[in-house]
Design an enzyme around this catalytic site. Structure first.
Site, PDB file in Angstrom:
ATOM      1  N   HIS A 206       0.857  -1.086  -0.088  1.00 54.96           N
ATOM      2  CA  HIS A 206      -0.097   0.127  -0.130  1.00 54.96           C
ATOM      3  C   HIS A 206       0.603   1.379   0.009  1.00 54.96           C
ATOM      4  CE1 HIS A 206      -3.686  -2.358   1.590  1.00 54.96           C
ATOM      5  NE2 HIS A 206      -3.536  -2.341   0.457  1.00 54.96           N
ATOM      6  N   ASP A 301      -1.054   1.628   7.622  1.00 52.98           N
ATOM      7  CA  ASP A 301       0.212   0.929   7.077  1.00 52.98           C
ATOM      8  C   ASP A 301       1.665   1.399   7.081  1.00 52.98           C
ATOM      9  OD1 ASP A 301      -1.444  -1.385   6.184  1.00 52.98           O
ATOM     10  OD2 ASP A 301      -1.838   0.197   4.485  1.00 52.98           O
TER      11      ASP A 301
END
Length: 344
Positions: A206, A301
Protein backbone atom coordinates in the site's frame (compact mmCIF):
# COMPACT_ATOMS: atom_id res chain seq x y z
CA UNK A 1 -20.88 -15.61 32.13
CA UNK A 2 -19.43 -18.05 29.65
CA UNK A 3 -20.08 -18.49 25.95
CA UNK A 4 -21.27 -21.85 24.69
CA UNK A 5 -19.59 -23.61 21.80
CA UNK A 6 -22.48 -24.36 19.48
CA UNK A 7 -22.57 -26.50 16.33
CA UNK A 8 -22.30 -23.18 14.50
CA UNK A 9 -20.34 -20.55 16.45
CA UNK A 10 -21.74 -17.05 16.78
CA UNK A 11 -19.71 -14.14 15.43
CA UNK A 12 -19.39 -10.51 16.53
CA UNK A 13 -17.93 -8.19 13.91
CA UNK A 14 -16.20 -5.10 15.30
CA UNK A 15 -16.08 -2.49 12.54
CA UNK A 16 -18.63 -1.83 9.79
CA UNK A 17 -16.24 -0.79 7.04
CA UNK A 18 -15.36 -2.67 3.85
CA UNK A 19 -14.13 -5.83 5.55
CA UNK A 20 -16.57 -5.78 8.46
CA UNK A 21 -19.63 -5.60 6.24
CA UNK A 22 -18.19 -8.31 3.98
CA UNK A 23 -17.68 -10.65 6.94
CA UNK A 24 -21.14 -9.91 8.36
CA UNK A 25 -22.94 -10.45 5.06
CA UNK A 26 -20.96 -13.57 4.17
CA UNK A 27 -21.47 -15.18 7.59
CA UNK A 28 -25.18 -14.37 7.58
CA UNK A 29 -25.63 -15.89 4.12
CA UNK A 30 -23.73 -18.99 5.32
CA UNK A 31 -26.25 -19.34 8.15
CA UNK A 32 -24.23 -18.16 11.16
CA UNK A 33 -25.54 -15.90 13.90
CA UNK A 34 -23.75 -12.59 13.50
CA UNK A 35 -23.77 -9.13 15.02
CA UNK A 36 -21.95 -6.02 13.79
CA UNK A 37 -20.80 -3.00 15.80
CA UNK A 38 -19.25 0.31 14.85
CA UNK A 39 -18.48 3.49 16.79
CA UNK A 40 -19.95 5.52 13.90
CA UNK A 41 -23.54 5.86 15.15
CA UNK A 42 -24.73 7.48 11.91
CA UNK A 43 -23.44 4.52 9.90
CA UNK A 44 -25.09 2.06 12.26
CA UNK A 45 -28.40 3.97 12.12
CA UNK A 46 -28.33 3.91 8.31
CA UNK A 47 -27.69 0.17 8.34
CA UNK A 48 -30.49 -0.36 10.87
CA UNK A 49 -32.96 1.51 8.70
CA UNK A 50 -32.02 -0.62 5.69
CA UNK A 51 -32.23 -3.74 7.83
CA UNK A 52 -29.95 -5.67 5.51
CA UNK A 53 -26.54 -5.81 3.86
CA UNK A 54 -26.46 -6.35 0.11
CA UNK A 55 -23.32 -8.04 -1.16
CA UNK A 56 -22.27 -8.48 -4.78
CA UNK A 57 -19.31 -9.81 -6.73
CA UNK A 58 -17.56 -12.97 -5.54
CA UNK A 59 -20.35 -13.31 -2.95
CA UNK A 60 -23.89 -12.48 -4.02
CA UNK A 61 -26.91 -12.13 -1.80
CA UNK A 62 -28.73 -10.17 0.86
CA UNK A 63 -28.02 -10.60 4.56
CA UNK A 64 -31.18 -9.89 6.55
CA UNK A 65 -30.36 -11.58 9.87
CA UNK A 66 -27.41 -9.45 11.01
CA UNK A 67 -27.89 -7.84 14.43
CA UNK A 68 -26.72 -4.22 13.98
CA UNK A 69 -25.76 -2.31 17.13
CA UNK A 70 -23.81 0.67 18.42
CA UNK A 71 -23.14 -1.15 21.72
CA UNK A 72 -19.97 -3.22 21.77
CA UNK A 73 -21.24 -5.11 24.85
CA UNK A 74 -24.44 -6.13 23.02
CA UNK A 75 -22.44 -7.11 19.96
CA UNK A 76 -20.11 -9.55 21.73
CA UNK A 77 -22.60 -11.00 24.22
CA UNK A 78 -22.74 -14.80 23.91
CA UNK A 79 -20.63 -14.75 20.75
CA UNK A 80 -17.88 -17.33 20.37
CA UNK A 81 -15.68 -15.43 17.94
CA UNK A 82 -15.03 -11.69 17.91
CA UNK A 83 -13.72 -10.56 14.54
CA UNK A 84 -11.93 -7.21 14.83
CA UNK A 85 -12.02 -5.61 11.38
CA UNK A 86 -10.80 -2.02 11.80
CA UNK A 87 -7.67 -0.13 10.70
CA UNK A 88 -4.72 -1.02 12.93
CA UNK A 89 -4.50 2.52 14.32
CA UNK A 90 -7.80 1.76 16.11
CA UNK A 91 -6.72 -1.59 17.55
CA UNK A 92 -5.71 -0.08 20.89
CA UNK A 93 -9.08 1.64 21.32
CA UNK A 94 -10.97 -1.54 20.46
CA UNK A 95 -8.83 -3.56 22.88
CA UNK A 96 -9.62 -1.07 25.66
CA UNK A 97 -13.35 -1.27 24.89
CA UNK A 98 -13.33 -5.07 24.81
CA UNK A 99 -11.35 -5.38 28.06
CA UNK A 100 -14.45 -4.94 30.24
CA UNK A 101 -16.88 -7.03 28.18
CA UNK A 102 -15.05 -10.19 27.04
CA UNK A 103 -15.89 -13.48 28.73
CA UNK A 104 -14.30 -16.89 29.28
CA UNK A 105 -13.90 -18.97 26.15
CA UNK A 106 -14.16 -16.19 23.61
CA UNK A 107 -11.73 -15.94 20.70
CA UNK A 108 -10.68 -12.56 19.35
CA UNK A 109 -9.35 -12.61 15.78
CA UNK A 110 -7.78 -9.40 14.46
CA UNK A 111 -8.31 -9.19 10.68
CA UNK A 112 -5.50 -8.46 9.97
CA UNK A 113 -3.17 -7.80 12.88
CA UNK A 114 -0.99 -5.56 10.71
CA UNK A 115 2.47 -5.75 12.33
CA UNK A 116 2.07 -6.50 16.04
CA UNK A 117 -1.71 -6.41 16.51
CA UNK A 118 -2.06 -9.46 18.74
CA UNK A 119 0.89 -8.32 20.85
CA UNK A 120 -0.70 -4.90 21.31
CA UNK A 121 -4.04 -6.45 22.33
CA UNK A 122 -2.29 -8.72 24.83
CA UNK A 123 -0.38 -5.80 26.36
CA UNK A 124 -3.56 -3.73 26.74
CA UNK A 125 -5.51 -6.63 28.26
CA UNK A 126 -2.62 -7.09 30.67
CA UNK A 127 -2.67 -3.38 31.52
CA UNK A 128 -6.42 -3.46 32.19
CA UNK A 129 -6.20 -6.63 34.27
CA UNK A 130 -8.50 -8.74 32.09
CA UNK A 131 -9.26 -11.97 33.95
CA UNK A 132 -11.47 -13.62 31.34
CA UNK A 133 -9.79 -16.58 29.67
CA UNK A 134 -9.79 -15.40 26.07
CA UNK A 135 -7.59 -16.34 23.15
CA UNK A 136 -6.20 -13.55 20.97
CA UNK A 137 -5.41 -14.31 17.34
CA UNK A 138 -4.40 -12.36 14.26
CA UNK A 139 -4.39 -12.96 10.52
CA UNK A 140 -1.68 -11.84 8.15
CA UNK A 141 -4.18 -10.23 5.77
CA UNK A 142 -7.90 -9.68 5.16
CA UNK A 143 -9.88 -12.53 3.63
CA UNK A 144 -11.54 -10.28 1.07
CA UNK A 145 -10.62 -7.75 -1.58
CA UNK A 146 -13.67 -5.56 -1.08
CA UNK A 147 -15.15 -2.06 -1.09
CA UNK A 148 -18.29 -0.53 0.43
CA UNK A 149 -19.62 2.59 -1.28
CA UNK A 150 -22.29 3.15 1.38
CA UNK A 151 -23.52 1.47 4.57
CA UNK A 152 -25.40 -1.71 3.78
CA UNK A 153 -23.85 -2.14 0.33
CA UNK A 154 -20.58 -4.01 -0.24
CA UNK A 155 -18.78 -5.49 -3.24
CA UNK A 156 -16.39 -8.41 -2.78
CA UNK A 157 -13.97 -8.46 -5.71
CA UNK A 158 -12.22 -11.62 -4.57
CA UNK A 159 -11.75 -14.09 -1.72
CA UNK A 160 -8.24 -15.27 -0.88
CA UNK A 161 -7.55 -18.99 -1.16
CA UNK A 162 -5.63 -19.10 2.13
CA UNK A 163 -5.30 -16.92 5.21
CA UNK A 164 -2.57 -17.58 7.78
CA UNK A 165 -3.39 -16.92 11.42
CA UNK A 166 -1.64 -17.40 14.75
CA UNK A 167 -2.76 -17.26 18.37
CA UNK A 168 -1.63 -16.01 21.75
CA UNK A 169 -0.88 -18.36 23.39
CA UNK A 170 0.42 -20.28 20.36
CA UNK A 171 -0.74 -23.60 21.81
CA UNK A 172 -4.38 -22.55 21.25
CA UNK A 173 -4.03 -22.50 17.45
CA UNK A 174 -5.43 -25.97 16.74
CA UNK A 175 -8.50 -25.32 18.89
CA UNK A 176 -9.16 -21.99 17.19
CA UNK A 177 -8.61 -23.53 13.75
CA UNK A 178 -11.34 -26.11 14.37
CA UNK A 179 -13.73 -23.34 15.38
CA UNK A 180 -13.02 -20.78 12.64
CA UNK A 181 -12.83 -23.47 9.94
CA UNK A 182 -16.52 -24.20 10.48
CA UNK A 183 -17.08 -20.91 8.63
CA UNK A 184 -13.82 -20.27 6.80
CA UNK A 185 -11.74 -23.26 5.69
CA UNK A 186 -9.25 -20.75 4.23
CA UNK A 187 -7.87 -19.99 7.74
CA UNK A 188 -4.69 -22.00 8.38
CA UNK A 189 -2.84 -21.97 11.71
CA UNK A 190 0.87 -21.10 11.64
CA UNK A 191 3.62 -21.13 14.26
CA UNK A 192 3.30 -17.80 16.06
CA UNK A 193 2.27 -14.14 15.84
CA UNK A 194 5.73 -12.96 14.79
CA UNK A 195 5.23 -14.95 11.58
CA UNK A 196 1.80 -13.44 10.84
CA UNK A 197 2.92 -9.94 11.84
CA UNK A 198 5.99 -9.96 9.62
CA UNK A 199 4.01 -11.47 6.73
CA UNK A 200 1.97 -8.27 6.67
CA UNK A 201 1.71 -7.79 2.90
CA UNK A 202 -0.21 -4.51 3.24
CA UNK A 203 2.87 -2.79 4.63
CA UNK A 204 4.61 -3.34 1.30
CA UNK A 205 1.62 -3.29 -1.07
CA UNK A 206 0.00 0.00 0.00
CA UNK A 207 2.43 2.79 1.01
CA UNK A 208 4.74 2.82 -2.02
CA UNK A 209 1.99 3.03 -4.70
CA UNK A 210 0.17 5.65 -2.61
CA UNK A 211 3.22 7.89 -2.19
CA UNK A 212 4.38 7.42 -5.78
CA UNK A 213 0.88 8.36 -7.03
CA UNK A 214 0.50 11.36 -4.71
CA UNK A 215 -0.03 13.79 -7.61
CA UNK A 216 -2.81 11.63 -9.05
CA UNK A 217 -4.45 11.31 -5.65
CA UNK A 218 -4.31 14.99 -4.72
CA UNK A 219 -5.38 15.93 -8.26
CA UNK A 220 -8.50 13.74 -7.84
CA UNK A 221 -7.56 11.75 -10.96
CA UNK A 222 -9.38 8.38 -10.85
CA UNK A 223 -7.13 5.37 -11.29
CA UNK A 224 -7.13 1.67 -10.48
CA UNK A 225 -4.87 1.45 -7.45
CA UNK A 226 -3.07 -1.77 -8.30
CA UNK A 227 -3.48 -2.19 -12.05
CA UNK A 228 -2.64 1.44 -12.93
CA UNK A 229 -0.91 2.68 -9.77
CA UNK A 230 1.83 0.04 -9.91
CA UNK A 231 4.34 0.28 -12.76
CA UNK A 232 7.42 -1.90 -13.39
CA UNK A 233 9.70 0.55 -11.51
CA UNK A 234 7.26 0.87 -8.60
CA UNK A 235 7.07 -2.93 -8.51
CA UNK A 236 10.87 -3.06 -8.25
CA UNK A 237 10.82 -0.63 -5.31
CA UNK A 238 8.21 -2.81 -3.60
CA UNK A 239 10.41 -5.88 -4.12
CA UNK A 240 13.41 -4.10 -2.55
CA UNK A 241 11.31 -3.12 0.48
CA UNK A 242 10.01 -6.68 0.65
CA UNK A 243 13.56 -8.04 0.73
CA UNK A 244 14.24 -5.92 3.84
CA UNK A 245 11.18 -7.46 5.52
CA UNK A 246 12.47 -10.94 4.66
CA UNK A 247 15.89 -10.11 6.15
CA UNK A 248 14.26 -8.98 9.42
CA UNK A 249 12.39 -12.27 9.59
CA UNK A 250 15.56 -14.22 8.86
CA UNK A 251 17.33 -12.48 11.74
CA UNK A 252 14.51 -13.66 14.03
CA UNK A 253 14.81 -17.22 12.74
CA UNK A 254 11.55 -16.96 10.80
CA UNK A 255 11.39 -17.97 7.14
CA UNK A 256 8.80 -15.59 5.73
CA UNK A 257 7.04 -15.72 2.38
CA UNK A 258 8.13 -13.22 -0.25
CA UNK A 259 5.35 -10.95 -1.48
CA UNK A 260 5.48 -12.79 -4.81
CA UNK A 261 4.88 -16.07 -2.95
CA UNK A 262 2.06 -14.45 -0.98
CA UNK A 263 0.29 -13.64 -4.27
CA UNK A 264 0.71 -17.28 -5.27
CA UNK A 265 -0.73 -18.43 -1.94
CA UNK A 266 -3.66 -16.00 -1.81
CA UNK A 267 -4.64 -15.71 -5.45
CA UNK A 268 -2.92 -18.58 -7.27
CA UNK A 269 -0.85 -16.14 -9.35
CA UNK A 270 2.60 -17.38 -10.42
CA UNK A 271 4.78 -14.84 -12.27
CA UNK A 272 8.46 -13.93 -12.58
CA UNK A 273 8.26 -10.65 -10.65
CA UNK A 274 5.98 -8.71 -8.32
CA UNK A 275 4.77 -6.29 -11.01
CA UNK A 276 3.56 -9.16 -13.20
CA UNK A 277 1.97 -10.85 -10.18
CA UNK A 278 -0.05 -7.72 -9.40
CA UNK A 279 -1.06 -7.20 -13.04
CA UNK A 280 -2.41 -10.75 -13.18
CA UNK A 281 -4.45 -10.65 -9.96
CA UNK A 282 -8.08 -10.67 -11.12
CA UNK A 283 -9.38 -9.64 -7.68
CA UNK A 284 -7.68 -6.25 -8.10
CA UNK A 285 -9.63 -5.29 -11.21
CA UNK A 286 -11.91 -2.34 -10.44
CA UNK A 287 -10.32 -1.42 -7.10
CA UNK A 288 -9.86 2.32 -7.36
CA UNK A 289 -7.15 4.41 -5.74
CA UNK A 290 -7.88 6.74 -2.82
CA UNK A 291 -9.01 10.32 -3.45
CA UNK A 292 -7.02 11.73 -0.53
CA UNK A 293 -3.63 11.05 1.02
CA UNK A 294 -5.43 10.78 4.36
CA UNK A 295 -6.04 7.11 3.70
CA UNK A 296 -5.46 4.01 5.80
CA UNK A 297 -2.71 3.15 3.30
CA UNK A 298 -0.83 5.96 5.06
CA UNK A 299 -2.20 6.34 8.60
CA UNK A 300 -2.44 2.57 9.15
CA UNK A 301 0.18 0.87 7.00
CA UNK A 302 3.01 3.28 7.83
CA UNK A 303 2.90 3.47 11.68
CA UNK A 304 1.41 0.00 12.24
CA UNK A 305 3.20 -1.74 9.37
CA UNK A 306 6.48 -0.21 8.27
CA UNK A 307 7.55 1.45 11.54
CA UNK A 308 7.59 -1.81 13.56
CA UNK A 309 9.44 -3.59 10.73
CA UNK A 310 12.11 -0.86 10.74
CA UNK A 311 12.16 -0.95 14.55
CA UNK A 312 12.72 -4.72 14.54
CA UNK A 313 15.48 -4.12 11.97
CA UNK A 314 17.24 -1.58 14.21
CA UNK A 315 17.03 -3.93 17.19
CA UNK A 316 18.45 -6.81 15.15
CA UNK A 317 21.13 -4.86 13.27
CA UNK A 318 19.35 -5.22 9.91
CA UNK A 319 19.52 -2.23 7.57
CA UNK A 320 16.14 -1.18 6.09
CA UNK A 321 16.89 1.90 3.93
CA UNK A 322 13.92 1.61 1.53
CA UNK A 323 11.49 1.05 4.39
CA UNK A 324 12.88 4.05 6.27
CA UNK A 325 12.83 6.22 3.14
CA UNK A 326 9.10 5.73 2.64
CA UNK A 327 8.38 6.27 6.33
CA UNK A 328 10.21 9.59 6.08
CA UNK A 329 8.36 10.58 2.89
CA UNK A 330 5.03 9.75 4.57
CA UNK A 331 5.96 11.85 7.60
CA UNK A 332 6.69 14.83 5.32
CA UNK A 333 3.58 14.39 3.16
CA UNK A 334 1.22 13.94 6.10
CA UNK A 335 2.98 16.29 8.55
CA UNK A 336 3.00 13.47 11.11
CA UNK A 337 5.72 11.85 13.20
CA UNK A 338 4.95 8.22 12.42
CA UNK A 339 8.15 7.17 14.19
CA UNK A 340 6.63 8.46 17.42
CA UNK A 341 3.05 7.27 16.74
CA UNK A 342 3.91 3.82 15.43
CA UNK A 343 4.40 0.45 17.07
CA UNK A 344 7.99 -0.21 18.11
Amino acid sequence: RKVLILEKPGFAIIGAGNGGQSFAAHLSILGFKVSIFDVDKAKIETMRKKGKINVSGAITGTATTVFITDSIEEAVKYKNIIMVVVPACYHAGVAESLASVVTDGQVIIINPGSTGGALEFANIFNKFGVRAKVTIAETDTLLYACRSKEPGEVTVFGIKERIDFATLPAEESDKVAKLINLAFPQFVAVSNVLYTSLNNANAVCHPIPTIMNAARIEGKCPFEFYLEGVTPSIGEMMEKMDQERLEVGKALGIELLSLKDIFKLHYGVVKDNLYESIMNTKAYKGIMGPTTLNTRFMFEDIPMGLVPIASFGDALGIDTPVTKLFIELACILMKQDYWKEGRT
